[in-house]
Design a protein around this motif. Structure first.
Motif, PDB file in Angstrom:
ATOM      1  N   ILE A  13       0.854  -1.189   0.000  1.00 21.50           N
ATOM      2  CA  ILE A  13       0.000   0.000   0.000  1.00 21.50           C
ATOM      3  C   ILE A  13       0.893   1.242   0.000  1.00 21.50           C
ATOM      4  N   VAL A  14       0.630   2.142  -0.929  1.00 21.87           N
ATOM      5  CA  VAL A  14       1.395   3.387  -1.035  1.00 21.87           C
ATOM      6  C   VAL A  14       0.649   4.527  -0.337  1.00 21.87           C
ATOM      7  N   ALA A  15      -0.686   4.574  -0.507  1.00 20.53           N
ATOM      8  CA  ALA A  15      -1.478   5.650   0.097  1.00 20.53           C
ATOM      9  C   ALA A  15      -2.945   5.253   0.166  1.00 20.53           C
ATOM     10  N   ASN A  55       4.112   0.104 -11.913  1.00 27.19           N
ATOM     11  CA  ASN A  55       3.275  -0.915 -11.253  1.00 27.19           C
ATOM     12  C   ASN A  55       2.318  -0.358 -10.206  1.00 27.19           C
ATOM     13  N   LEU A  56       2.068   0.951 -10.230  1.00 27.91           N
ATOM     14  CA  LEU A  56       1.102   1.529  -9.294  1.00 27.91           C
ATOM     15  C   LEU A  56      -0.311   1.327  -9.832  1.00 27.91           C
ATOM     16  N   ILE A  57      -1.207   1.029  -8.916  1.00 29.10           N
ATOM     17  CA  ILE A  57      -2.623   0.874  -9.259  1.00 29.10           C
ATOM     18  C   ILE A  57      -3.434   1.652  -8.236  1.00 29.10           C
ATOM     19  N   GLU A  58      -4.424   2.377  -8.729  1.00 29.40           N
ATOM     20  CA  GLU A  58      -5.340   3.104  -7.862  1.00 29.40           C
ATOM     21  C   GLU A  58      -6.664   2.348  -7.851  1.00 29.40           C
ATOM     22  N   ILE A  83      -7.326   3.791  -2.761  1.00 32.46           N
ATOM     23  CA  ILE A  83      -6.213   3.044  -2.186  1.00 32.46           C
ATOM     24  C   ILE A  83      -5.215   2.850  -3.316  1.00 32.46           C
ATOM     25  N   VAL A  84      -4.044   3.422  -3.152  1.00 30.78           N
ATOM     26  CA  VAL A  84      -2.998   3.303  -4.172  1.00 30.78           C
ATOM     27  C   VAL A  84      -2.004   2.258  -3.673  1.00 30.78           C
ATOM     28  N   PHE A  85      -1.695   1.327  -4.544  1.00 29.59           N
ATOM     29  CA  PHE A  85      -0.785   0.263  -4.154  1.00 29.59           C
ATOM     30  C   PHE A  85       0.131  -0.106  -5.310  1.00 29.59           C
ATOM     31  N   LYS A  86       1.176  -0.811  -4.962  1.00 31.92           N
ATOM     32  CA  LYS A  86       2.167  -1.240  -5.939  1.00 31.92           C
ATOM     33  C   LYS A  86       2.220  -2.762  -5.915  1.00 31.92           C
TER      34      LYS A  86
END
Length: 147
Positions: A13-15, A55-58, A83-86
């Motif tokens: 999880i990035v944000a 490779n980021l996905i929102e 939720i932004v994740f890689k």
């Protein structure tokens, strides 16, 4: 849902943040009617995802409150939480990626989202609002992608 060591290696999880909030309450009558009839409003959840570079996905989780047809003075409310994740596991299959996006991540962060939605509604004047609906993301996934 508990994360296994295997799941932890698949994404990071990035944000997490509130992407959009909309409370449309056209008049005091609408507010009073909605407060009295909130239990008859339908709560819906819509998920969609957008890929980005590196490779980021929102993942956008949009909570909608919809008035029944018989209510005259309606309100419209929606809250979108992102939720932004890689993805960190390059060996994931397309099906594993899809299941991670639509089941694992929303399941693991659902309490966080419910708390935000409940708090926003309560702070918007709907003191008795409590988003206590449970959502089985695994079951929804199976229904959507049944062969």
């Amino acid at each position: 849902m508990n994360k296994t060591n295997n799941d932890q290696k698949k994404y990071e999880i990035v944000a997490k943040y509130i992407k959009d909030i909309s409370f449309e309450i056209p008049s005091p009558d609408s507010f009073v009617d909605a407060a009295q009839n909130l239990g008859s409003y339908a709560t819906k959840l819509d998920l969609n995802s957008n890929p980005y570079k590196n490779n980021l996905i929102e993942l956008n989780c949009k909570f909608l409150l919809e008035a029944p047809e018989n209510i005259q003075n309606k309100i419209h409310a929606e809250v979108c939480i992102s939720i932004v994740f890689k993805l960190t596991d390059s060996k994931m299959t397309a099906d594993e990626v899809k299941k991670t996006i639509l089941v694992s991540i929303p399941s693991e962060h659902f309490e966080y989202m419910k708390d935000i939605v409940t708090s926003l509604f309560q702070k918007s004047g709907f003191k008795s609002f409590n988003f206590n609906k449970t959502i089985n993301f695994e079951e929804l996934y199976k229904q959507q992608f049944a062969n």
